[in-house]
Design a protein around this motif. Structure first.
Motif, PDB file in Angstrom:
ATOM      1  N   UNK A   1       8.747  -1.767  16.434  1.00 28.15           N
ATOM      2  CA  UNK A   1       8.955  -1.831  14.986  1.00 28.15           C
ATOM      3  C   UNK A   1       8.558  -3.171  14.403  1.00 28.15           C
ATOM      4  N   UNK A   2       8.905  -4.244  15.110  1.00 24.31           N
ATOM      5  CA  UNK A   2       8.499  -5.586  14.654  1.00 24.31           C
ATOM      6  C   UNK A   2       6.986  -5.736  14.672  1.00 24.31           C
ATOM      7  N   UNK A   3       6.360  -5.293  15.761  1.00 24.81           N
ATOM      8  CA  UNK A   3       4.912  -5.452  15.899  1.00 24.81           C
ATOM      9  C   UNK A   3       4.157  -4.667  14.820  1.00 24.81           C
ATOM     10  N   UNK A   4       4.588  -3.454  14.551  1.00 32.63           N
ATOM     11  CA  UNK A   4       3.933  -2.654  13.508  1.00 32.63           C
ATOM     12  C   UNK A   4       4.059  -3.355  12.158  1.00 32.63           C
ATOM     13  N   UNK A   5       5.234  -3.868  11.858  1.00 33.45           N
ATOM     14  CA  UNK A   5       5.453  -4.562  10.582  1.00 33.45           C
ATOM     15  C   UNK A   5       4.601  -5.818  10.479  1.00 33.45           C
ATOM     16  N   UNK A   6       4.582  -6.614  11.532  1.00 33.85           N
ATOM     17  CA  UNK A   6       3.786  -7.844  11.515  1.00 33.85           C
ATOM     18  C   UNK A   6       2.299  -7.539  11.381  1.00 33.85           C
ATOM     19  N   UNK A   7       1.828  -6.485  12.047  1.00 38.00           N
ATOM     20  CA  UNK A   7       0.427  -6.090  11.937  1.00 38.00           C
ATOM     21  C   UNK A   7       0.120  -5.579  10.532  1.00 38.00           C
ATOM     22  N   UNK A   8       1.037  -4.817   9.963  1.00 40.34           N
ATOM     23  CA  UNK A   8       0.846  -4.329   8.594  1.00 40.34           C
ATOM     24  C   UNK A   8       0.765  -5.489   7.606  1.00 40.34           C
ATOM     25  N   UNK A   9       1.586  -6.499   7.830  1.00 42.35           N
ATOM     26  CA  UNK A   9       1.550  -7.663   6.943  1.00 42.35           C
ATOM     27  C   UNK A   9       0.183  -8.349   7.013  1.00 42.35           C
ATOM     28  N   UNK A  10      -0.368  -8.486   8.198  1.00 42.63           N
ATOM     29  CA  UNK A  10      -1.699  -9.091   8.359  1.00 42.63           C
ATOM     30  C   UNK A  10      -2.749  -8.237   7.646  1.00 42.63           C
ATOM     31  N   UNK A  11      -2.678  -6.919   7.807  1.00 44.13           N
ATOM     32  CA  UNK A  11      -3.635  -6.029   7.133  1.00 44.13           C
ATOM     33  C   UNK A  11      -3.523  -6.159   5.620  1.00 44.13           C
ATOM     34  N   UNK A  12      -2.305  -6.198   5.102  1.00 42.95           N
ATOM     35  CA  UNK A  12      -2.118  -6.300   3.664  1.00 42.95           C
ATOM     36  C   UNK A  12      -2.660  -7.614   3.118  1.00 42.95           C
ATOM     37  N   UNK A  13      -2.461  -8.692   3.866  1.00 42.42           N
ATOM     38  CA  UNK A  13      -3.020 -10.000   3.436  1.00 42.42           C
ATOM     39  C   UNK A  13      -4.533  -9.938   3.435  1.00 42.42           C
ATOM     40  N   UNK A  14      -5.109  -9.302   4.430  1.00 40.27           N
ATOM     41  CA  UNK A  14      -6.547  -9.173   4.486  1.00 40.27           C
ATOM     42  C   UNK A  14      -7.104  -8.363   3.329  1.00 40.27           C
ATOM     43  N   UNK A  15      -6.417  -7.275   2.994  1.00 35.53           N
ATOM     44  CA  UNK A  15      -6.861  -6.462   1.849  1.00 35.53           C
ATOM     45  C   UNK A  15      -6.756  -7.253   0.553  1.00 35.53           C
ATOM     46  N   UNK A  16      -5.697  -8.030   0.411  1.00 37.70           N
ATOM     47  CA  UNK A  16      -5.517  -8.825  -0.811  1.00 37.70           C
ATOM     48  C   UNK A  16      -6.601  -9.882  -0.924  1.00 37.70           C
ATOM     49  N   UNK A  17      -7.059 -10.413   0.203  1.00 27.89           N
ATOM     50  CA  UNK A  17      -8.065 -11.473   0.181  1.00 27.89           C
ATOM     51  C   UNK A  17      -9.483 -10.924   0.010  1.00 27.89           C
ATOM     52  N   UNK A  18      -9.659  -9.625   0.317  1.00 26.87           N
ATOM     53  CA  UNK A  18     -11.007  -9.031   0.273  1.00 26.87           C
ATOM     54  C   UNK A  18     -11.512  -8.816  -1.140  1.00 26.87           C
TER      55      UNK A  18
END
Length: 194
Positions: free
Chosen positions: A177-194
């Motif tokens: 659960x922690x890993x999925x959340x942390x990975x989702x946070x990285x993906x969301x930051x990447x989408x925001x920066x794109x």
């Protein structure tokens, strides 16, 4: 910072897999996610909408006869509407399962989840833990004591209830659960920066 939305789409026949689902939920909440538990055998239109807006969907089911339960298969077939429109494309996916045997063909259930996720255009998040209990200094209390990399796997004796789910398997599911959340946070930051 955007809060990741993580949903657990799962079935639990006798309560053991529900314990694992709760552990995944706890790990995701601890990592800062908004989390939704969705029982696929009772899913509503509102819950389908929650899955549609989720950043990550974690699939869960007991392993029965070498695969996910019949109730989960019904849900998986119903995702074909999302497949046709690619509604879940680029969401994250992960999985967890439980069976009575140490192996119990749990890997096949997790691979089934991976294939479902791939068909839906999703990105798979693995467990991210080294195997435990595989040396003379290891013990059954190690994280990932069953040595599964694909997702969280649990083993509970067939003649014991949900309160007997192994504490190490619960802790392993929390890590997922922690890993999925942390990975989702990285993906969301990447989408925001794109």
């Amino acid at each position: 910072m955007t809060t990741p939305v993580v949903s657990l789409a799962y079935h639990s026949g006798y309560g053991h897999t529900a314990v694992i689902a709760e552990a995944v939920r706890a790990g995701a909440v601890a990592a800062g996610a908004e989390v939704h538990l969705i029982k696929v055998d009772e899913i509503t239109e509102e819950q389908w909408a929650i899955l549609d807006r989720s950043d990550a969907i974690v699939f869960g089911s007991p392993t029965y006869m070498g695969t996910a339960s019949g109730a989960f298969h019904v849900f998986a077939e119903a995702t074909s509407k999302r497949w046709a429109t690619q509604a879940w494309k680029d969401k994250l996916a992960a999985g967890f399962t439980n069976s009575a045997s140490k192996s119990g063909d749990k890997l096949h259930t997790l691979q089934y989840f991976q294939i479902l996720a791939a068909q839906l255009g999703m990105h798979w998040v693995n467990l991210g833990l080294l195997p435990g209990w595989n040396s003379s200094t290891g013990s059954e209390h190690d994280l990932n004591r069953l040595g599964v990399f694909t997702g969280a796997a649990a083993q509970t004796n067939a003649d014991e209830g949900p309160d007997a789910v192994h504490k190490a398997d619960i802790a392993t599911a929390e890590q997922l659960g922690r890993r999925v959340t942390e990975t989702a946070r990285v993906f969301l930051r990447g989408l925001a920066a794109a």
